[in-house]
Design a protein around this motif. Structure first.
Motif, PDB file in Angstrom:
ATOM      1  N   THR A  88       0.847  -1.193   0.000  1.00 21.94           N
ATOM      2  CA  THR A  88       0.000   0.000   0.000  1.00 21.94           C
ATOM      3  C   THR A  88       0.882   1.242   0.000  1.00 21.94           C
ATOM      4  OG1 THR A  88      -0.093   0.086   2.410  1.00 21.94           O
ATOM      5  CG2 THR A  88      -1.830  -1.151   1.300  1.00 21.94           C
ATOM      6  N   VAL A  89       0.294   2.347  -0.374  1.00 16.54           N
ATOM      7  CA  VAL A  89       0.997   3.630  -0.387  1.00 16.54           C
ATOM      8  C   VAL A  89       0.318   4.526   0.640  1.00 16.54           C
ATOM      9  CG1 VAL A  89       1.574   5.644  -1.788  1.00 16.54           C
ATOM     10  CG2 VAL A  89       1.575   3.377  -2.820  1.00 16.54           C
TER      11      VAL A  89
ATOM     12  N   GLY B 272      -2.495   6.993  -0.244  1.00 14.83           N
ATOM     13  CA  GLY B 272      -3.071   6.599  -1.523  1.00 14.83           C
ATOM     14  C   GLY B 272      -2.270   7.103  -2.712  1.00 14.83           C
ATOM     15  N   TRP B 273      -2.634   6.589  -3.879  1.00 15.36           N
ATOM     16  CA  TRP B 273      -1.913   6.932  -5.112  1.00 15.36           C
ATOM     17  C   TRP B 273      -2.029   8.403  -5.505  1.00 15.36           C
ATOM     18  CZ3 TRP B 273       1.948   4.286  -6.666  1.00 15.36           C
ATOM     19  CH2 TRP B 273       2.023   2.921  -6.375  1.00 15.36           C
ATOM     20  N   PRO B 274      -3.160   9.076  -5.307  1.00 17.83           N
ATOM     21  CA  PRO B 274      -3.204  10.500  -5.661  1.00 17.83           C
ATOM     22  C   PRO B 274      -2.175  11.326  -4.889  1.00 17.83           C
ATOM     23  CG  PRO B 274      -5.425   9.654  -5.421  1.00 17.83           C
ATOM     24  CD  PRO B 274      -4.498   8.573  -4.943  1.00 17.83           C
TER      25      PRO B 274
ATOM     26  N   ALA C 171       0.647  10.150  -3.593  1.00 14.99           N
ATOM     27  CA  ALA C 171       1.967   9.747  -4.085  1.00 14.99           C
ATOM     28  C   ALA C 171       2.285  10.418  -5.422  1.00 14.99           C
ATOM     29  CB  ALA C 171       2.045   8.227  -4.214  1.00 14.99           C
ATOM     30  N   LEU C 172       1.320  10.452  -6.331  1.00 13.36           N
ATOM     31  CA  LEU C 172       1.547  11.094  -7.629  1.00 13.36           C
ATOM     32  C   LEU C 172       1.762  12.594  -7.476  1.00 13.36           C
ATOM     33  CD1 LEU C 172      -1.030   9.142  -9.810  1.00 13.36           C
ATOM     34  CD2 LEU C 172       1.469   8.934  -9.844  1.00 13.36           C
TER      35      LEU C 172
END
Length: 142
Positions: free
Chosen positions: A75-76, A79-81, A83-84
């Motif tokens: 997991t990040v 969340g991915w948003p 992280a991006l």
């Protein structure tokens, strides 16, 4: 001792070896932001090695995913948003600061560059402060 305990050491050794080989064999610095930035503003004859270097980074990730997926996070945090967004901010910051952690931290410190030393101090201080304040906000461990 398990592979997950040795992974940071092995990864660091690979990064250092790659940086030394790139410098010794081509006279180029293994700063990823400079390599990526050069894809857009360098002569066409100077782009093949950049694509090869970046392809090697992707290939290394794919090899790790195939051979030892347990070493990769499941997991990040945030969340991915998040992280991006963080990745985009890092990219903008490295271009504005004339270099990234790989260029300054690995290659610059190895060449005893005072400018790189100052940059690494700022990177580390900013990273520590960001982790202290942002990580609890996005749900990670304090």
């Amino acid at each position: 001792m398990t592979l997950s305990h040795l992974a940071p050491l092995l990864g660091g050794m690979l990064i250092g070896t790659g940086a030394v080989l790139l410098l010794a064999l081509s006279g180029r610095i293994a700063g990823v932001s400079g390599i990526v930035g050069g894809l857009y503003d360098s002569p066409k004859g100077d782009r093949a090695w950049r694509f090869a270097f970046l392809g090697g980074l992707w290939l290394g990730g794919l090899v790790l995913l195939t051979l030892a997926p347990e070493l990769l996070p499941r997991t990040v945090p945030g969340g991915w948003p998040v992280a991006l967004g963080a990745g985009l901010l890092v990219g903008v910051g490295t271009r504005a600061g004339n270099g990234c952690t790989s260029g300054h931290g690995v290659c610059g410190l190895g060449r005893r560059s005072r400018r790189s030393f100052a940059a690494v101090l700022v990177f580390m201080a900013t990273g520590i402060l960001t982790a202290l304040f942002v990580r609890p906000w996005i749900g990670g461990a304090p």
